[in-house]
Design a protein around this motif. Structure first.
Motif, PDB file in Angstrom:
ATOM      1  N   ASP A  63     -22.301  75.665  43.716  1.00  0.00           N
ATOM      2  CA  ASP A  63     -22.259  74.895  44.806  1.00  0.00           C
ATOM      3  C   ASP A  63     -23.285  74.199  45.165  1.00  0.00           C
ATOM      4  N   ALA A  66     -23.815  71.551  42.804  1.00  0.00           N
ATOM      5  CA  ALA A  66     -22.949  70.296  43.040  1.00  0.00           C
ATOM      6  C   ALA A  66     -23.207  69.500  44.192  1.00  0.00           C
ATOM      7  N   SER A  67     -23.730  70.066  45.383  1.00  0.00           N
ATOM      8  CA  SER A  67     -24.024  69.383  46.670  1.00  0.00           C
ATOM      9  C   SER A  67     -25.262  68.544  46.450  1.00  0.00           C
ATOM     10  N   PHE A  70     -24.550  65.651  44.645  1.00  0.00           N
ATOM     11  CA  PHE A  70     -23.835  64.606  45.704  1.00  0.00           C
ATOM     12  C   PHE A  70     -24.649  64.073  46.475  1.00  0.00           C
ATOM     13  N   ILE A 183     -18.808  70.638  48.809  1.00  0.00           N
ATOM     14  CA  ILE A 183     -18.594  70.004  47.513  1.00  0.00           C
ATOM     15  C   ILE A 183     -18.475  71.086  46.323  1.00  0.00           C
ATOM     16  N   LYS A 184     -17.399  71.274  45.740  1.00  0.00           N
ATOM     17  CA  LYS A 184     -17.021  71.970  44.555  1.00  0.00           C
ATOM     18  C   LYS A 184     -17.067  71.157  43.380  1.00  0.00           C
ATOM     19  N   HIS A 185     -17.261  71.967  42.347  1.00  0.00           N
ATOM     20  CA  HIS A 185     -17.178  71.486  40.951  1.00  0.00           C
ATOM     21  C   HIS A 185     -15.710  71.231  40.549  1.00  0.00           C
ATOM     22  N   TRP A 202     -16.338  66.206  41.160  1.00  0.00           N
ATOM     23  CA  TRP A 202     -16.603  67.237  42.331  1.00  0.00           C
ATOM     24  C   TRP A 202     -14.919  67.053  43.067  1.00  0.00           C
ATOM     25  N   VAL A 204     -14.564  66.873  46.863  1.00  0.00           N
ATOM     26  CA  VAL A 204     -15.128  66.768  47.964  1.00  0.00           C
ATOM     27  C   VAL A 204     -14.497  67.172  49.245  1.00  0.00           C
ATOM     28  N   GLU A 218     -10.989  63.567  45.354  1.00  0.00           N
ATOM     29  CA  GLU A 218     -11.493  64.343  43.997  1.00  0.00           C
ATOM     30  C   GLU A 218     -12.345  62.934  43.292  1.00  0.00           C
TER      31      GLU A 218
ATOM     32  N   CYS B 475     -17.665  74.414  36.639  1.00  0.00           N
ATOM     33  CA  CYS B 475     -19.201  74.525  36.879  1.00  0.00           C
ATOM     34  C   CYS B 475     -19.733  74.246  35.320  1.00  0.00           C
TER      35      CYS B 475
END
Lengths: 245, 499
Positions: A63, A66-67, A70, A183-185, A202, A204, A218, B475
């Motif tokens: 995460d 991802a963050s 972003f 934020i997630k993948h 992501w 969001v 998304e 991921c």
């Protein structure tokens, strides 16, 4: 006619309420960032707010990546003016060459690597006082309400937005943040049969927005701007048809 | 560490100095004179006059009798000290510690310096050649003690480098005068037939003390190295230094603030007039108990702005312990650079890294947490991921290298690649799944391999085959296999996370 006048009246009243709540309204032109228009609808006045703290919650290591990606994408929208930005952290894993993927120049970013929470907060506050920065990013896990309020007061003077990335916080407490993001993948999209890994994608989640409702998107980053994930699909569909024929 | 000293003797200091200024004098005999007790006495003579029998201390009338056409110049008191001071400052290029050895020499503490000129012989040759180019005749010697190097420089004709701990043997053949004794002591020694040091150095100490006094024993001890000798180095005053003596010892933070403000105002006015700005400055406070408190500041861009520099010092005031009180403050600029005076309009609109408010911010941060915490990265011409970035030295430094393959690099890079377990049944294909920190990641999509070789001129080891992979959750990871594929013992690592 009656309905429309009522709607106008309600919108006016809403704006008045926002003003009374201390939420200063900026004119749209002043703060129009075309790259961020995708998220603008989730915020009051349909305007991506910059005078405050944006908080990012990351639980897992993935995460965080991802963050960070972003935030880089947000920075690229803010740094178009040419002003540098500052990245403060205690255990930085960020690899500057990869920032180019997000249309950023890595040499325009100044990294400050510190060991103690106290030092990070001091440097963060000092950095936010500097009006010639496009943004300040801090990686810090805990942020109390009073600390965030202090930062908010500094920001209201200098108008420099702060992005705070909270890695695995012990508790997600109340802060004065304008928005709390998670934020997630998402699996990247590629036409069927095409090998490889696609653009960063992501999901969001806006967990909390001041004066507005939570929302979720998304999105994918196509190298220059954000795109809705379903739009990416639309672009890819003709390719699929071509392949089928 | 063992000390080494070099002694430099200028046999014709004053006359050489005049020859440099008036080269036509090289070809004639000339002397310097000064009145002593109503008589005109020769205080310095040049080599040409000396070769015809004129010597220092002779009345001028006798000198005129020996050399008919002798030129005479008036000597000024302490002119030699002034010359030696200038020379001592020039010698700072050979060692940081130079002391004046009146009336006609210098002593250099060369501990740990001579190897920079390969060895001591080269070091001495370099000094004497440089002095000869300028126009000074010199005699030099190196030894473990000041006394021995002084003696060897003036009285030994051949060997001028005394090896470590061999000063005793070097002194034996030298005359008694080489021990830096008073004239009466030397005369008494000579009267008794003790011409050479070897003749009396082994005598019982009590005998020597009774006949020649304590001073002879001290001088022998200093030359051999049994007794310490004071070395009083010439201190070069920095170009920009301001002093503030205080009437009463200062103990409070407010008073220190006022002192800093006053000093900054003085130094900044001088710097402004010269078009310079500070890069580094040191504040020293001399306490009444003899201790010195100090603090330093550094700036990212040269600055002579009093307010900004005061803010930097203000961050450190609480670290200064005034103790019983501070009686003198000095502020010195150890590094200055030309300052670019910003024009008012440009100043307001200028954005980017050159903005003065940004460098002011970074100065404050560096003053609080140390300059090492602040980093800016520029590309390095190296494919190896750990070496692909280089720390920029200044805010303006930039090389025009491109970043290598930014699309294939993860946004989060681990400092150390971590070991993972993988299932990779097909050679040179990405693995089917990997286990990292006890969690299973089935791989759905992958890119690669990207092979990166080590820089063989820096280190040896296996190459890496990098894969970008995406698991079922979406991921994205950066994995690599160290070395070539082998069915059983391939070693796999995770090196980063993609956004």
């Amino acid at each position: 006619m009656e309905k429309e006048s009522k709607r106008h009246l309600i919108e006016d009243l809403k704006k008045q309420i926002l003003g009374l709540q201390g939420y200063t309204t900026l004119s749209i032109q002043e703060n129009s960032l075309p790259k961020l228009s995708l998220f603008a609808n989730a915020f009051p006045n349909k305007n991506f707010p910059l005078e405050g703290i944006h908080e990012f919650i990351a639980i897992e290591t993935e995460d965080t990546a991802a963050s960070v990606g972003f935030i880089n994408a947000l920075l690229s929208a803010l740094m178009e003016t040419g002003s540098p930005s500052i990245w403060i952290s205690s255990s930085r894993n960020l690899f500057p060459p990869a920032m180019q993927r997000f249309a950023l120049k890595p040499d325009q970013i100044i990294f400050i690597d510190l060991n103690h929470q106290k030092e990070i907060l001091w440097v963060l506050e000092e950095a936010l006082k500097c009006e010639n920065l496009s943004a300040v990013v801090a990686e810090i896990s805990e942020l109390s309400f009073s600390q965030s309020r202090r930062l908010q007061l500094v920001i209201e003077k200098s108008k420099v937005p702060a992005f705070i990335l909270r890695n695995n916080p012990q508790q997600v407490n109340n802060t004065t943040c304008l928005a709390r993001w998670q934020i997630k993948h998402l699996p990247s999209l590629l036409p069927d049969g095409m090998p490889g890994v696609g653009h960063p994608s992501w999901s969001v989640n806006l967990l909390k927005v001041r004066n507005a409702q939570p929302a979720s998107f998304e999105v994918a980053w196509n190298g220059t701007t954000f795109q809705h994930l379903n739009q990416v699909q639309k672009v890819l569909q003709p390719l699929k048809k071509l392949q089928a024929s | 560490m063992e000390k080494r000293f070099a002694s430099i003797w200028f046999p014709f200091l004053l006359t050489d100095w005049l020859c440099i200024r008036r080269p036509e004098l090289k070809k004639c005999a000339f002397v310097f004179t000064a009145p002593v007790h109503g008589r005109i006495i020769i205080t310095a003579c040049n080599p040409l006059a000396a070769s015809q029998g004129v010597h220092v201390g002779m009345p001028l009338a006798d000198g005129r009798a020996l050399v008919h056409e002798i030129e005479v110049f008036d000597d000024k008191p302490d002119r030699n000290i002034k010359l030696l001071k200038g020379l001592a400052e020039w010698f700072i290029r050979f060692t940081p510690w130079v002391a004046i050895d009146a009336p006609d020499g210098l002593v250099l503490d060369i501990t740990g310096c001579a190897h920079l000129w390969n060895n001591e012989a080269h070091y001495l040759a370099q000094i004497s050649n440089r002095m000869l180019e300028i126009g000074y005749t010199t005699k030099l010697a190196i030894a473990d003690t000041i006394g021995t190097s002084w003696a060897v420089a003036r009285f030994s004709s051949q060997e001028n480098i005394v090896p470590a701990r061999k000063q005793y043997y070097a002194l034996l053949p030298l005359p008694a005068a080489s021990l830096r004794l008073e004239q009466p002591t030397i005369e008494r020694l000579n009267k008794l037939g003790l011409q050479k040091i070897a003749q009396f150095i082994q005598m019982p100490r009590s005998v020597l003390r009774r006949r020649f006094g304590e001073n002879l024993l001290n001088r022998i001890g200093q030359a051999i190295g049994d007794l310490p000798e004071v070395f009083d180095p010439v201190i070069i005053i920095p170009e920009y230094e301001e002093r503030l003596p205080c009437l009463e010892p200062i103990r409070t933070a407010t008073a220190i603030e006022i002192a800093i403000k006053k000093l900054l105002e003085q130094i900044c006015t001088r710097l402004k007039n010269d078009g310079l700005g500070l890069r580094k400055a040191e504040l020293k406070g001399f306490r009444i108990d003899g201790k010195i408190i100090r603090t330093t500041i550094g700036t990212h861009q040269s600055s002579n702005d009093t307010d900004h520099l005061f803010k930097l010092f203000a961050l450190n005031i609480d670290k200064l312990a005034p103790g019983l009180g501070v009686e003198l403050f000095t502020l010195s600029a150890s590094k200055t650079e030309p300052v670019v005076q910003p024009q008012e309009k440009l100043w307001l609109t200028k954005s980017g890294l050159q903005n003065p408010s940004l460098s002011a911010l970074l100065d404050r941060v560096a003053g609080k947490v140390g300059p090492k915490a602040i980093r800016r990265f520029i590309p390095e011409a190296n494919y190896w991921p750990e070496r692909a970035i280089k720390k920029a030295d200044s805010l303006t430094e930039n090389n025009d290298l491109p970043w290598h393959n930014p699309l294939g690099r993860p946004i989060q890079l681990l400092h150390q690649p971590e070991h993972i377990q993988v299932t990779a049944p097909i050679p040179d294909y990405p693995p089917l799944l990997f286990i990292y920190k006890g969690k299973r990641h089935p791989i759905k999509k992958a890119d690669g391999p990207e092979r990166i070789e080590r820089s063989w001129w820096l280190e040896s080891g296996e190459h890496r085959d990098y894969y970008i992979v995406e698991d079922d959750q979406g991921c994205r990871y950066w994995l690599f296999r160290a070395g070539h594929y082998s069915a059983q013992n391939s070693r796999w690592f995770i090196h980063g996370f993609f956004a």
